[in-house]
Structures are given as structure tokens and as C-alpha cells.
Design a protein around this motif. Structure first.
Motif, short mmCIF file in Angstrom:
data_model
loop_
_atom_site.label_atom_id
_atom_site.label_comp_id
_atom_site.label_asym_id
_atom_site.label_seq_id
_atom_site.Cartn_x
_atom_site.Cartn_y
_atom_site.Cartn_z
N GLY A 1 -5.59 6.93 1.62
CA GLY A 1 -6.45 5.86 2.13
C GLY A 1 -6.31 4.59 1.31
N TRP A 2 -6.19 3.45 1.99
CA TRP A 2 -5.98 2.20 1.27
C TRP A 2 -7.15 1.86 0.34
N ALA B 1 -7.50 -2.62 -3.95
CA ALA B 1 -8.34 -2.51 -2.75
C ALA B 1 -9.61 -3.36 -2.84
N SER B 2 -9.72 -4.19 -3.88
CA SER B 2 -10.93 -5.01 -4.01
C SER B 2 -10.99 -6.04 -2.89
N GLN C 1 -0.15 1.39 2.94
CA GLN C 1 -1.47 1.56 3.55
C GLN C 1 -2.21 0.24 3.74
N LEU C 2 -1.74 -0.80 3.06
CA LEU C 2 -2.37 -2.11 3.21
C LEU C 2 -2.13 -2.71 4.59
N THR C 3 -1.23 -2.14 5.36
CA THR C 3 -1.09 -2.57 6.75
C THR C 3 -2.40 -2.35 7.49
N VAL C 4 -3.14 -1.33 7.08
CA VAL C 4 -4.47 -1.08 7.63
C VAL C 4 -5.52 -1.93 6.92
N GLY C 5 -5.44 -1.97 5.60
CA GLY C 5 -6.43 -2.72 4.82
C GLY C 5 -6.50 -4.19 5.21
N LEU C 6 -5.37 -4.76 5.59
CA LEU C 6 -5.34 -6.17 5.99
C LEU C 6 -5.67 -6.37 7.46
N ILE D 1 7.37 -6.07 5.82
CA ILE D 1 8.28 -4.93 5.70
C ILE D 1 7.56 -3.86 4.88
N ALA D 2 7.40 -2.67 5.45
CA ALA D 2 6.70 -1.57 4.76
C ALA D 2 7.69 -0.43 4.52
N VAL D 3 7.86 -0.06 3.27
CA VAL D 3 8.79 1.01 2.88
C VAL D 3 7.99 2.15 2.27
N GLY D 4 7.82 3.23 3.03
CA GLY D 4 6.99 4.34 2.59
C GLY D 4 7.75 5.62 2.30
N LEU D 5 9.07 5.53 2.19
CA LEU D 5 9.88 6.72 1.88
C LEU D 5 9.73 7.10 0.42
#
Length: 666
Positions: free
Chosen positions: A192-193, A201-202, A227-232, A362-366
Motif C-alpha cells: 500500500g502506498w 507518503a506524507s 504504488q504512487l500511481t494510486v497515491g497521486l 514510467i513505472a518499473v515494478g519488476l
């Protein structure tokens, strides 16, 4: 004497005596008045976001600090008595209110005074640096520390970037940086972000990143930071990365990386192996079912995936779940795990700009994207190249390129075809602008980073002064000269290579001398470029790995050496406009190519297919100079031809080469 400290509900008041006691010693009564700070003013300059609040503090004793409230919501407490406060980046184009109150050692807070303002402001994008944002406690992670060390060496110390943490988030500024890499790779954090460590996460960090992206700033989110794709708010919580790991991991001897070819159904395979984020990397075969880009070899690896399980979101295949995901989130899946050849998961996702988020993400989660594996990484250079590519891509994502052609370009089939390709791939996608000498005033270093000047014309006479359609007009020459003097880069193709003389980059004595302008005829040979120059031992210059050739097929068996092919059988014009290096009286030192390069501050990147000595230069990369801050890439080979009277077997290679040249100069 019984000292009574008086408080109001919701607003704390000053005491009527000079002696203060602790909160536990006071009696609370309703107050009839309170002393406020006075003379609160907000100072700022037109067009600037920095605002200075200043005020006079209350005269009573016991004050210990200041409280500042923005719009009755955001509260900042200052634990010292000050009479001013600097807002580095105040809200703009909205009504905003700041209230200042005095704080006391016993916990009381005075009534406040409020100042209101609305700063009319237009965001001045154009920052060319990149930022890296890591948690305040990034030294707690070996991966984060290693990534930071690399970024400092390659960006901070070279004045190309800044390092930011949540404690310095105010330094993230769209007017200074065009992109921000947010890196978090941490053992033991929860999914979770909201659980991202070190104040990532502030509210302050999230708001700053969101504003940055809304203003057109681009983000590179790696590892747990995806996960910041959700947070933002770029994607809904329902679409958050669900394949998540944060364990310590262990020794693993496999090679890990990214699979850029997604899918296994005929007609539904998405090949992103040529995407800019992979530029210059080795596409390695023999490891898995398909070739992969490698990030790490044997070592102690953490299974820290933070990516998307595309089968978990209830998305109906249309025609497959990758396609549906991309359409739903306005994105492109650029990579998945090494061995994955179906549509199940997304490890690298490019989120396109939207009406709300003007910036690209660009999100790299590998988990394979790992900066510390407990020892030497056999593929560290590939990991670093990939990272550089990602930063280059997002930092330049909003930059446009220009193409300049003669006013009468429709008279040339080659120019028309080149223009049609540029319009489809750059103009129509918002990445480029088409110019002619009639609109040369639109060539602007603040809007475009490079300009492709294209002229391929039958019957044109030798000499830049004879270029058609006002390409040789003083207005055009002056505009191009000013553009490259200011740092703009030029791609000059075909007869336009003569503009190296026109703009003054080289002397007229060194003008291209191998020149053709005939109608040509049917020719069934394969033509292209030879990137390996020279035939004397110890004096061979191999540019086959240069960025302009990236991803192209290096074809053997056609000539003495392998070549990059541009055109197959067809009606070809013998329109060379290149350099005969033996014609300039240059003494070999140790050969004429070397002397030419030293004399003109350049590099010969290609010659004719069959040429294996030092006689001529068909592709020349002119480095920046003190006078010309921009780079000039000149392609004068007749093999670079856009219309051969029918289908060109190697059209894809010609287009790839052109896109490479534009990306190299961008």
C-alpha cells in the motif's frame, strides 16, 4: 494570588499576568478577548511564486512559537518566535488565505490575523534537470543507497540533477526540473502506498508530486514507488499494483531482466523492444523463450515485485487483458517478467498524459530492477543504461522536434514521403512541428530541441546557396545559425548537408564534394551505411554500436563487411552529398579520417557499403563547439532515400535509423 489562564473554545487567548504556569496548573474560563499578531502582510513579485509573510508578534511574555494555517486546513507549527515566513511555492491562480497565530509555552494559541491573495501566474516549464526523490531514511536500504550514489555521480555532480527527500520536497520545481525519479526499494514494508517509508507518503510529498505532474512534470517510479500511481490519483485504488513482495530474499544464480514482447496470440503481440527506454541495451537470446533485456546476474536478490496482475482486476479481454488495461488506464505495457509470453502481468507501464496529469509516468515494478545484489552485478552496465534511458525519456517526453523542408517540398517525391512519415509520427502525436522557410520564425529553442532539415532534389546545383524553396535565404540561414548557437541540434540529410557550410560550422573549403542530383534509374542492389571505417591495423573505427544504428539489423554477406541497410531494389537517385576526405589536402595523421575528425571536431559514423578504407565520409557527427553549442548530424549518403518508385524492402530500417537520429539529437 490565583493566576487564571483564559482559553476560548477553538481559539486560545493570552493570560492577564506575566507569570505562566504549566497546563496542568491552570483553570479554564471563557475569555472575552485575545491578542493577535498584527500588521500581517504578504510580499511577492508579479510572476513569482515565492511569498514572504511578515508580522508583529504580541507583546505579552511566554510566546514560544508561531502557527501558520493555510486555508483553514494545512497547519505549520514553528517552535521559535519569528516574525516572517517564506512560502517557496505559493498556490497560484486561486484565492488563498494564510492565518498567523502566536503559540505559547503552556500550549495556548492566540487569535490569528489573516491575509488573502491570488497570484496570477503561468507555469514556466522548461527545466532541463532531473530530480531524484528518495525517503528521508534512504540510507536504511542498500538498494536505495546504491541508486543514490549512481545518481549523485552521474547527475548531481555533473549539474544535471538534484537529490530530493521529503524534507526538501519544496526543491522539486517544474521550472527547474522536467522529470523526477522516485525510488523506494525496501525490505519489510507493508503493501500500500500509504506505507511507503521515510515520509514518501506524507501529504506534503504527495501534494508536491501531484502538482508537479499536473503542471507537466514527468515521473519515473521504480520498485515500491510504483504504488504512487494510486497515491497521486493517476489510477484508481482498484487498479493498484497487486503483485507485491518485500522479503529479504536470498542467493539466486538466474539472470533477471525484462521481456518487452508481450502476448502469444497471433495478431495480438505487442513488441516494445525498440522503445527508447531500452535504447542501446543488449537484447539477449538463449535465456528464456524469447530474447530479454538483462538487469542482474547471480547474486543475493530480493523478490520485491511491485507490479500489476492484469488478471486480478476483472477486465474483460478485448481482445486481451493487456489491450483492455491499456485502454482503461491510457497506458502502454512496455515490459513483463523474462519468461512471461502471455498477457498475465505488467512490470513496466508507461502512463500517458491526461487532461488532469499533463506529465508522463514510467513505472518499473519488476523485482529484477535491483541496485544491490550483495556483490558485483554482471549486468550492472545494462541496469544503468536502462535507468539513463528512462530518465532521458521522461525528462524529454514533452520536448518537441522540428522538421524544416523547402517551401516547394511537394515537388520532390522523396521530400513528400519524408514529410508524410514525420507528420504521422511526430506532428500528429504532438511531438513535432513541420516548418518551411515561410514559417521559420516558429523555430524556437524554447519549444524544440532539434530540427531535421531535409532536401533531396533532382536537378539542384552544387552549393548550399542553390538549395531550393528558400532554404538558402538569409532569414532561414540566420534562424538555423541562431538555433544551433543557442544549443539546438540539427539533423541535415541529403542535399541539406551543405548547410554545415551555410551556418558556418565548417569552412567552405571543407564543403561536401561528392555530389549528385540526377534522375537515377532502376538499381537492384541493396544500399545502406558502412559503420566500420578503415582497413589499417590499429586504425579501424567501429561505430556499429552507435545510438543512430540501435535496433537495426547489421546485415552480413552483402559486401566485404556487414552493413546497415536503407533501401532495396528500386528506382534510385545517385544523390550523394558527402565528403571526399582525400580532396581537402589533409595529411594522414595517422589517416585522413582521423585528421578530418581532429580538424573539424567531428566523428565519421558511416560511409558507403563497400568502402573499407578512409576515402570518404557519408555520415558525420559534428560535436558542439564554443560558437555552436548544438550538435549537427549530417547524413549525405545517396542510400538514404525516401522514395524508390515502389515498395522498399528496407523501409522499416530507414525509418528506424531516422527515429534513432532524431532521438539522439533530441
Amino acid at each position: 494570588m490565583n493566576i487564571k489562564h483564559i482559553f476560548l473554545a477553538g481559539c486560545l487567548c493570552f493570560a492577564t499576568a506575566n507569570v505562566l504556569t504549566s497546563c496542568s496548573d491552570v483553570d479554564y474560563e471563557s475569555a472575552t478577548f485575545s491578542e493577535a499578531v498584527s500588521n500581517l502582510v504578504a510580499d511577492y513579485q508579479d510572476g513569482k511564486r515565492q511569498v514572504t509573510l511578515s508580522w508583529n508578534n504580541p507583546t505579552m511574555q511566554g510566546q514560544s512559537g508561531i502557527q501558520i494555517i493555510k486555508d483553514n486546513t494545512d497547519i505549520t507549527n514553528i517552535d521559535e518566535v519569528v516574525n516572517s515566513y517564506i512560502i517557496k511555492k505559493a498556490p497560484t491562480n486561486v484565492d488563498v488565505a494564510y492565518t498567523v497565530k502566536a503559540r505559547y509555552a503552556d500550549g495556548r494559541i492566540s487569535e490569528g490575523q489573516t491575509v488573502r491573495f491570488n497570484i496570477a501566474y503561468e507555469v514556466q516549464k522548461g527545466g532541463n534537470k532531473v530530480a531524484m526523490l528518495v525517503p528521508d531514511d534512504y540510507t536504511s536500504s542498500d538498494d536505495e543507497k546504491s541508486a543514490v550514489e549512481w545518481f549523485k555521480k552521474n547527475y548531481v555532480q555533473t549539474n544535471k540533477g538534484i537529490l530530493v527527500t521529503p524534507s526538501t520536497i519544496d526543491d522539486l520545481d517544474i521550472e527547474q526540473q522536467s522529470a523526477c525519479w522516485v525510488m523506494c526499494d525496501r525490505i519489510g514494508i507493508s503493501h500500500g502506498w500509504q506505507n511507503l517509508p521515510g515520509n514518501l507518503a506524507s501529504a506534503e510529498t504527495i501534494n508536491a508530486l501531484k502538482s508537479f505532474c499536473e503542471d507537466g512534470g514527468n515521473l519515473f517510479l521504480s520498485n515500491h514507488a510504483t504504488q504512487l500511481t494510486v497515491g497521486l490519483g493517476r489510477i484508481a485504488e482498484a487498479y493498484a499494483p497487486g503483485i507485491f513482495g518485500s522479503g529479504e530474499g536470498g542467493q539466486n544464480n538466474d539472470v533477471w531482466g525484462s521481456q518487452p514482447i508481450i502476448g502469444n496470440a497471433e495478431g495480438q503481440i505487442y513488441d516494445h523492444s525498440g522503445h527508447a527506454i531500452y535504447r542501446g541495451m543488449n537484447f539477449t537470446s538463449g535465456l528464456y523463450e524469447r530474447s530479454i533485456y538483462c538487469f542482474e546476474g547471480a547474486g543475493v536478490k530480493g523478490d520485491h515485485n511491485c507490479m500489476w496482475d492484469l488478471n486480478a482486476y476483472g477486465l474483460a479481454p478485448n481482445p486481451n487483458v493487456v489491450k483492455t488495461w491499456e485502454e482503461t488506464t491510457n497506458s502502454h505495457v512496455l515490459g513483463t517478467w523474462n519468461h512471461v509470453v502471455d498477457y498475465c502481468c505488467a512490470g513496466i507501464v508507461e502512463f500517458d498524459p491526461t487532461t488532469t496529469f499533463a506529465g508522463r509516468i514510467i513505472a518499473v515494478g519488476l523485482a529484477s530492477y535491483e541496485w544491490n545484489i550483495g556483490g558485483e552485478n554482471a549486468y550492472q552496465d545494462q541496469l544503468e543504461k536502462f535507468t539513463t534511458n528512462c530518465l532521458d525519456y521522461v525528462s524529454k517526453a514533452s520536448q518537441k522536434v522540428a522538421m524544416l523542408v523547402p517551401n516547394d517540398y511537394t515537388k520532390s517525391d522523396d521530400e513528400k514521403d519524408a514529410v508524410a512519415w514525420f507528420q504521422q509520427n511526430y506532428v500528429n502525436t504532438g511531438l513535432g512541428v513541420l516548418l518551411t522557410p515561410a514559417t521559420i520564425d516558429q523555430l524556437d529553442i524554447e519549444e524544440q530541441t532539434m530540427c531535421w532539415v531535409m532536401c533531396d532534389r533532382i536537378g539542384v546545383e552544387h552549393g548550399y546557396q542553390n538549395l531550393p524553396g528558400d532554404l538558402a535565404s538569409s532569414e532561414t540561414i540566420n534562424a538555423l545559425k541562431a538555433f544551433t548557437a543557442d544549443g539546438g541540434n540539427l539533423l541535415l540529410t541529403n542535399h541539406a548537408t551543405q548547410l554545415t557550410v551555410g551556418v558556418g560550422r565548417i569552412a567552405d573549403a571543407y564543403a561536401p564534394g561528392i555530389f549528385g542530383n540526377g534522375e537515377g534509374g532502376q538499381n537492384n542492389d541493396v544500399w545502406g551505411s558502412q559503420p566500420i571505417i578503415g582497413n589499417a591495423e590499429g586504425q579501424i573505427y567501429d561505430h556499429s554500436g552507435h545510438d543512430i544504428y540501435w535496433g537495426m539489423d547489421f546485415v552480413s554477406g552483402l559486401y566485404e563487411r556487414s552493413i546497415y541497410c536503407f533501401e532495396g531494389a528500386g528506382v534510385k537517385g545517385d544523390h550523394n552529398c558527402m565528403w571526399d576526405l582525400n580532396a581537402y589536402g589533409l595529411a594522414p595523421n595517422p589517416n585522413v579520417v582521423k585528421t578530418w575528425e581532429d580538424t573539424t571536431n567531428s566523428h565519421v559514423l558511416g560511409t558507403w557499403n563497400h568502402v573499407v578504407d578512409y576515402c570518404c565520409a557519408g555520415i558525420v557527427d559534428f560535436d558542439p563547439t564554443t560558437t555552436f553549442a548544438g550538435r549537427i548530424l549530417a547524413v549525405g549518403l545517396a542510400s538514404y532515400e525516401w522514395n524508390i518508385g515502389g515498395e522498399n524492402t528496407y523501409k522499416g530500417q530507414l525509418e528506424r535509423f531516422t527515429a534513432n537520429c532524431i532521438s539522439y539529437l533530441k
